[in-house]
Design a protein around this motif. Sequence first.
Motif, PDB file in Angstrom:
ATOM      1  N   MET A 100      40.596  52.635  45.943  1.00 39.25           N
ATOM      2  CA  MET A 100      41.515  51.501  45.966  1.00 39.25           C
ATOM      3  C   MET A 100      42.577  51.628  47.050  1.00 39.25           C
ATOM      4  SD  MET A 100      40.955  48.947  43.924  1.00 39.25           S
ATOM      5  CE  MET A 100      39.424  48.627  43.069  1.00 39.25           C
ATOM      6  N   SER A 101      42.636  52.773  47.725  1.00 40.41           N
ATOM      7  CA  SER A 101      43.578  52.902  48.836  1.00 40.41           C
ATOM      8  C   SER A 101      43.009  52.297  50.123  1.00 40.41           C
ATOM      9  CB  SER A 101      43.921  54.376  49.073  1.00 40.41           C
ATOM     10  OG  SER A 101      42.800  55.079  49.571  1.00 40.41           O
ATOM     11  N   GLN A 102      41.712  51.958  50.081  1.00 36.84           N
ATOM     12  CA  GLN A 102      41.063  51.370  51.253  1.00 36.84           C
ATOM     13  C   GLN A 102      41.060  49.852  51.154  1.00 36.84           C
ATOM     14  OE1 GLN A 102      39.983  53.400  53.802  1.00 36.84           O
ATOM     15  NE2 GLN A 102      40.969  54.967  52.536  1.00 36.84           N
ATOM     16  N   ALA A 103      41.157  49.204  52.258  1.00 38.65           N
ATOM     17  CA  ALA A 103      41.134  47.731  52.289  1.00 38.65           C
ATOM     18  C   ALA A 103      39.691  47.258  52.387  1.00 38.65           C
ATOM     19  CB  ALA A 103      41.961  47.222  53.462  1.00 38.65           C
ATOM     20  N   ALA A 104      38.969  47.436  51.289  1.00 35.78           N
ATOM     21  CA  ALA A 104      37.560  47.045  51.279  1.00 35.78           C
ATOM     22  C   ALA A 104      37.447  45.521  51.326  1.00 35.78           C
ATOM     23  CB  ALA A 104      36.875  47.592  50.026  1.00 35.78           C
ATOM     24  N   PRO A 105      36.408  44.999  51.944  1.00 36.63           N
ATOM     25  CA  PRO A 105      36.260  43.549  52.119  1.00 36.63           C
ATOM     26  C   PRO A 105      35.803  42.856  50.833  1.00 36.63           C
ATOM     27  CG  PRO A 105      34.388  44.682  53.068  1.00 36.63           C
ATOM     28  CD  PRO A 105      35.339  45.747  52.621  1.00 36.63           C
ATOM     29  N   ILE A 106      36.762  42.475  50.012  1.00 36.45           N
ATOM     30  CA  ILE A 106      36.448  41.863  48.716  1.00 36.45           C
ATOM     31  C   ILE A 106      35.599  40.613  48.886  1.00 36.45           C
ATOM     32  CG2 ILE A 106      37.457  40.766  46.684  1.00 36.45           C
ATOM     33  CD1 ILE A 106      39.844  42.662  46.985  1.00 36.45           C
ATOM     34  N   LYS A 107      35.860  39.852  49.926  1.00 28.77           N
ATOM     35  CA  LYS A 107      35.128  38.608  50.128  1.00 28.77           C
ATOM     36  C   LYS A 107      33.659  38.843  50.440  1.00 28.77           C
ATOM     37  CE  LYS A 107      39.144  35.901  51.554  1.00 28.77           C
ATOM     38  NZ  LYS A 107      39.772  35.087  52.614  1.00 28.77           N
ATOM     39  N   SER A 108      33.278  40.081  50.752  1.00 30.53           N
ATOM     40  CA  SER A 108      31.874  40.382  51.030  1.00 30.53           C
ATOM     41  C   SER A 108      31.053  40.579  49.760  1.00 30.53           C
ATOM     42  CB  SER A 108      31.776  41.647  51.894  1.00 30.53           C
ATOM     43  OG  SER A 108      32.147  42.789  51.142  1.00 30.53           O
ATOM     44  N   ILE A 109      31.725  40.679  48.610  1.00 28.25           N
ATOM     45  CA  ILE A 109      31.007  40.874  47.346  1.00 28.25           C
ATOM     46  C   ILE A 109      30.327  39.565  46.965  1.00 28.25           C
ATOM     47  CG2 ILE A 109      31.192  41.492  44.920  1.00 28.25           C
ATOM     48  CD1 ILE A 109      33.732  43.046  45.633  1.00 28.25           C
ATOM     49  N   PRO A 110      29.011  39.559  46.815  1.00 29.61           N
ATOM     50  CA  PRO A 110      28.314  38.299  46.511  1.00 29.61           C
ATOM     51  C   PRO A 110      28.645  37.777  45.113  1.00 29.61           C
ATOM     52  CG  PRO A 110      26.792  40.148  46.471  1.00 29.61           C
ATOM     53  CD  PRO A 110      28.085  40.687  46.981  1.00 29.61           C
ATOM     54  N   PRO A 111      28.599  36.488  44.925  1.00 24.22           N
ATOM     55  CA  PRO A 111      28.974  35.864  43.643  1.00 24.22           C
ATOM     56  C   PRO A 111      28.235  36.436  42.438  1.00 24.22           C
ATOM     57  CG  PRO A 111      28.743  34.188  45.320  1.00 24.22           C
ATOM     58  CD  PRO A 111      28.271  35.471  45.927  1.00 24.22           C
ATOM     59  N   ARG A 112      26.987  36.850  42.640  1.00 24.25           N
ATOM     60  CA  ARG A 112      26.191  37.299  41.497  1.00 24.25           C
ATOM     61  C   ARG A 112      26.722  38.601  40.899  1.00 24.25           C
ATOM     62  NH1 ARG A 112      23.299  38.579  46.048  1.00 24.25           N
ATOM     63  NH2 ARG A 112      22.609  40.747  46.268  1.00 24.25           N
ATOM     64  N   ARG A 113      27.603  39.301  41.603  1.00 27.45           N
ATOM     65  CA  ARG A 113      28.121  40.574  41.111  1.00 27.45           C
ATOM     66  C   ARG A 113      29.465  40.424  40.406  1.00 27.45           C
ATOM     67  NH1 ARG A 113      26.502  44.494  46.217  1.00 27.45           N
ATOM     68  NH2 ARG A 113      24.255  44.204  46.012  1.00 27.45           N
ATOM     69  N   TRP A 114      29.915  39.197  40.238  1.00 29.13           N
ATOM     70  CA  TRP A 114      31.201  38.947  39.591  1.00 29.13           C
ATOM     71  C   TRP A 114      31.022  38.409  38.178  1.00 29.13           C
ATOM     72  CZ3 TRP A 114      35.635  40.449  41.813  1.00 29.13           C
ATOM     73  CH2 TRP A 114      35.689  40.581  43.202  1.00 29.13           C
ATOM     74  N   GLY A 115      31.998  38.713  37.309  1.00 28.34           N
ATOM     75  CA  GLY A 115      32.098  38.040  36.039  1.00 28.34           C
ATOM     76  C   GLY A 115      32.806  36.708  36.224  1.00 28.34           C
ATOM     77  N   GLN A 116      32.949  35.972  35.119  1.00 27.66           N
ATOM     78  CA  GLN A 116      33.541  34.630  35.193  1.00 27.66           C
ATOM     79  C   GLN A 116      35.060  34.678  35.180  1.00 27.66           C
ATOM     80  OE1 GLN A 116      32.588  35.980  32.397  1.00 27.66           O
ATOM     81  NE2 GLN A 116      34.157  35.454  30.891  1.00 27.66           N
ATOM     82  N   GLY A 117      35.621  35.828  34.844  1.00 26.99           N
ATOM     83  CA  GLY A 117      37.066  35.979  34.833  1.00 26.99           C
ATOM     84  C   GLY A 117      37.654  35.792  33.452  1.00 26.99           C
ATOM     85  N   THR A 118      38.775  36.460  33.232  1.00 26.18           N
ATOM     86  CA  THR A 118      39.523  36.302  31.985  1.00 26.18           C
ATOM     87  C   THR A 118      41.010  36.296  32.343  1.00 26.18           C
ATOM     88  OG1 THR A 118      39.824  37.158  29.727  1.00 26.18           O
ATOM     89  CG2 THR A 118      39.556  38.798  31.460  1.00 26.18           C
ATOM     90  N   GLN A 119      41.734  35.353  31.774  1.00 23.98           N
ATOM     91  CA  GLN A 119      43.141  35.159  32.128  1.00 23.98           C
ATOM     92  C   GLN A 119      44.038  36.115  31.349  1.00 23.98           C
ATOM     93  OE1 GLN A 119      44.557  33.151  34.485  1.00 23.98           O
ATOM     94  NE2 GLN A 119      46.570  33.962  33.939  1.00 23.98           N
ATOM     95  N   VAL A 120      44.964  36.724  32.071  1.00 22.94           N
ATOM     96  CA  VAL A 120      46.000  37.554  31.470  1.00 22.94           C
ATOM     97  C   VAL A 120      47.344  36.959  31.856  1.00 22.94           C
ATOM     98  CG1 VAL A 120      47.129  39.809  31.515  1.00 22.94           C
ATOM     99  CG2 VAL A 120      44.627  39.655  31.453  1.00 22.94           C
ATOM    100  N   THR A 121      48.157  36.666  30.849  1.00 25.23           N
ATOM    101  CA  THR A 121      49.478  36.090  31.081  1.00 25.23           C
ATOM    102  C   THR A 121      50.524  36.961  30.407  1.00 25.23           C
ATOM    103  OG1 THR A 121      48.540  33.860  31.140  1.00 25.23           O
ATOM    104  CG2 THR A 121      50.919  34.056  30.825  1.00 25.23           C
ATOM    105  N   VAL A 122      51.479  37.435  31.182  1.00 21.48           N
ATOM    106  CA  VAL A 122      52.522  38.316  30.664  1.00 21.48           C
ATOM    107  C   VAL A 122      53.866  37.616  30.814  1.00 21.48           C
ATOM    108  CG1 VAL A 122      53.581  40.589  30.782  1.00 21.48           C
ATOM    109  CG2 VAL A 122      51.163  40.305  31.379  1.00 21.48           C
ATOM    110  N   SER A 123      54.556  37.473  29.721  1.00 21.85           N
ATOM    111  CA  SER A 123      55.853  36.816  29.734  1.00 21.85           C
ATOM    112  C   SER A 123      56.972  37.841  29.605  1.00 21.85           C
ATOM    113  CB  SER A 123      55.932  35.794  28.612  1.00 21.85           C
ATOM    114  OG  SER A 123      55.699  36.413  27.368  1.00 21.85           O
ATOM    115  N   SER A 124      58.102  37.510  30.200  1.00 20.16           N
ATOM    116  CA  SER A 124      59.245  38.439  30.181  1.00 20.16           C
ATOM    117  C   SER A 124      60.120  38.221  28.960  1.00 20.16           C
ATOM    118  CB  SER A 124      60.082  38.236  31.440  1.00 20.16           C
ATOM    119  OG  SER A 124      60.518  36.901  31.530  1.00 20.16           O
TER     120      SER A 124
END
Length: 124
Positions: A100-124
Amino acid sequence: EVQLVESGGGSAQAGGSLRLSCEASSRFCMAWFRQASGKEREGVAAIGNDGSTSYVDSVKGRFTISKDSNSLYLQMNDLKPEDTAEYYCAVDLPSMFCDMSQAAPIKSIPPRRWGQGTQVTVSS
């Protein structure tokens, strides 16, 4: 085609905890990313096939990535409002993404390797 299913997102107060899960397995690097509204997607934590882990500086000491034979996890403690984002898991990643210290090209990851996402909301 890989289909990833994430769960565990939701709302929390600052200082609280959430645990994200991703139904997936891989012989390669697996990682969690997040994308806050209006910002670029960024790496959060990664785990290699050998179990080695890497974290972005902003979550070190608060988040823990782990895996078992069927799932990838992200334990998030001491949550902060700036952790608010859509969180995504990704698998079968080249080894560069396991530092994670490297600036790997996130945009190069093809869509098929991603999940659909889950929202995290933190309130103060």
